[in-house]
Enzyme design. Structure first.
Site, PDB file in Angstrom:
ATOM      1  N   ASP A 163      44.790  47.726  83.932  1.00 57.49           N
ATOM      2  CA  ASP A 163      44.816  48.310  83.016  1.00 57.49           C
ATOM      3  C   ASP A 163      44.189  47.896  81.437  1.00 57.49           C
ATOM      4  OD1 ASP A 163      46.886  48.896  80.346  1.00 57.49           O
ATOM      5  OD2 ASP A 163      48.517  48.580  81.659  1.00 57.49           O
ATOM      6  N   HIS A 165      53.337  46.702  81.969  1.00 58.79           N
ATOM      7  CA  HIS A 165      54.001  47.553  81.524  1.00 58.79           C
ATOM      8  C   HIS A 165      54.633  48.395  82.509  1.00 58.79           C
ATOM      9  CE1 HIS A 165      53.994  51.834  78.331  1.00 58.79           C
ATOM     10  NE2 HIS A 165      54.024  50.128  77.941  1.00 58.79           N
ATOM     11  N   GLN A 190      45.457  47.122  76.095  1.00 60.74           N
ATOM     12  CA  GLN A 190      45.583  45.814  74.640  1.00 60.74           C
ATOM     13  C   GLN A 190      44.197  45.232  74.715  1.00 60.74           C
ATOM     14  OE1 GLN A 190      47.858  46.334  72.861  1.00 60.74           O
ATOM     15  NE2 GLN A 190      49.461  47.157  73.854  1.00 60.74           N
ATOM     16  N   LYS A 193      45.051  53.242  70.554  1.00 62.42           N
ATOM     17  CA  LYS A 193      45.190  51.640  70.654  1.00 62.42           C
ATOM     18  C   LYS A 193      43.797  51.200  70.251  1.00 62.42           C
ATOM     19  CE  LYS A 193      48.817  51.167  73.677  1.00 62.42           C
ATOM     20  NZ  LYS A 193      50.039  50.875  73.216  1.00 62.42           N
ATOM     21  N   CYS A 248      58.481  48.568  76.762  1.00 60.96           N
ATOM     22  CA  CYS A 248      57.810  48.146  77.770  1.00 60.96           C
ATOM     23  C   CYS A 248      57.763  47.488  79.004  1.00 60.96           C
ATOM     24  CB  CYS A 248      56.929  49.763  78.278  1.00 60.96           C
ATOM     25  SG  CYS A 248      57.282  51.404  76.450  1.00 60.96           S
TER      26      CYS A 248
END
Ligand code: C6P
Length: 414
Positions: free
Chosen positions: A206, A129, A209, A232, A372
């Site tokens: 990261d 991302h 998600q 999220k 992104c």
């Protein structure tokens, strides 16, 4: 997968906790399939934030009055709740940030700017991302370090043989996403951590998600840093979590300076506060932290294994339905167990933005664009894609509605 909806979680009961899902546009009930961008918030989260503002609003770590004490305790305990949720060893290893992006910047500035130099390498992946890609690219430019990218295979997996070649003794940091927000791929982050550590490099994962959708244990992964966003995962906007290994957070310079992150200040010098406050300069994200802890309590109540199974089931159902149509291109792995609950796709002859707009006419909310991940879209050979992303309150019926809306786009552009 042989999994019935009721085995995973009681979706209909959970939907009652999200009044926004009853919204109608022109008489059509909204089908919200844009959870990768942000999820909806259950009443429990909205209530926790309202309760803070209504009954114990005060600044933290500053007042000796009761309201400040209550707010400070709730804010500090929120760190414990979130730390435990991802397997961190207590609040000292859990810094509250604004979001995943700020967590990336915190480490890039506080660690990278001081530690990187010419000859050093930062290894990213082609599916990164922009939050990580742009940040490390810019820090590399400032420090003279190089950035390398692990390529993806045609099936949308990371090329782990290439990763083993790219991660060398020159590597100082490996920054990789746990679950791709475009391909859905679940990356073997524990294997990448082993590769990084074999070469005395650090790994930043990261998890924007991943934490919302599956059980995450930062210690089992052996991550040095692990970041995620509250919005999220049913929490409010304006808050993210940064797990950092305690000795690393202790050794690093602060990211921002100001109040609360200091212990003793003179006109000449300063000493830093304890972890995690050393990295939370100024009045911190109090209401957001309390809201995120309420979101974590909610997710714990549902059970993260149940959330993961539900997401896999929905992704599997969507992949099967999409496979019925030759004019739909789906990106990422075909096995739902290798992916998170999102599907990016394109319909032949229709721009993703037009598709999303037609979906909106049917009250189906999806995302369209580059998500992104512009360089990844370059690799895929498309400028944009449409993306449906699911969460614990979505149903297979809603995926059918998505397919019906795609059908009307097909007719419109035929
Ligand atoms: N992806 C999406 O629709 P922030 O904006 O800081 O909360 O999260 C950034 C981020 C970092 N990593 C990954 C893997 C992400 O998916 C995101 C956010 C959103 O896909 C907005 S672009």
């Amino acid at each position: 997968m042989g999994l019935q909806q009721s085995d995973a979680l009681d979706v209909e009961r959970r939907r009652e906790d999200f009044p926004i899902l009853q919204r109608e546009f022109d008489g059509q009930q909204v089908v919200y399939l844009d959870n990768g961008a942000t999820t909806q918030k259950p009443d429990a989260v909205v209530d926790a934030i309202a309760d803070y503002y209504r009954t114990y609003n005060a600044n933290v770590h500053r007042g000796i009055h009761q309201l400040s004490q209550e707010a400070s305790i709730a804010y500090e305990e929120a760190h414990d709740t979130v730390a435990e949720f991802v397997g961190a060893d207590g609040r000292e290893e859990m810094v509250f940030t604004k979001n995943t992006t700020e967590a990336e910047n915190l480490v890039a500035y506080a660690w990278g700017l001081n530690e990187l130099g010419p000859g050093d390498e930062v290894v990213l992946t082609e599916m990164e991302h922009h939050a990580s890609l742009v940040t490390w690219q810019q820090i590399a430019e400032k420090t003279g370090a190089d950035v390398k990218y692990v390529p993806i295979t045609d099936e949308g997996y990371l090329d782990m043989e290439a990763a083993a070649d790219l991660i060398t003794d020159d590597t100082e940091m490996v920054s990789v996403l746990h679950v791709s927000n475009t391909l859905g791929t679940v990356n073997p982050v524990a294997d990448l951590a082993d590769l990084a550590h074999d070469h005395d490099a650090y790994i930043f994962v990261d998890g924007a998600q991943a934490v919302p959708n599956r059980p995450v244990d930062v210690e089992a992964i052996d991550a040095d840093f692990y970041a995620f966003s509250g919005h999220k995962m049913l929490g409010p906007t304006g808050i993210g979590g940064l797990y950092g290994r305690k000795e690393l957070l202790e050794g690093m310079e602060p990211f921002q300076y100001g109040g609360d992150m200091i212990r003793k200040v003179t006109f000449e010098d300063v000493t830093w506060n304890d972890l995690p406050w050393k990295y939370e300069a100024g009045t911190p994200v109090i209401a957001q932290g309390i809201g995120l802890a309420a979101a974590v309590d909610y997710l714990e109540d549902v059970g993260m294994d149940a959330v993961r199974r539900h997401e896999e089931r929905l992704a599997g159902y969507a992949l099967d339905r999409f496979a019925e149509f030759d004019d739909l291109t789906v990106y990422g792995p075909t096995d739902p167990e290798d992916r998170g609950g999102l599907v990016a796709f394109n319909l032949d002859g229709v721009h993703a933005h037009d598709l999303a707009s037609i979906m909106n006419d049917h009250a189906v909310a999806i995302r369209a664009g580059d998500h992104c991940t512009q360089p990844l879209h370059d690799v895929l050979g498309v400028a944009a894609s449409a993306r449906a992303s699911f969460y614990l309150y979505n149903t297979t019926d809603e995926i059918d509605e998505l397919l019906e809306a795609i059908d009307s786009a097909r007719e419109l552009f035929a």
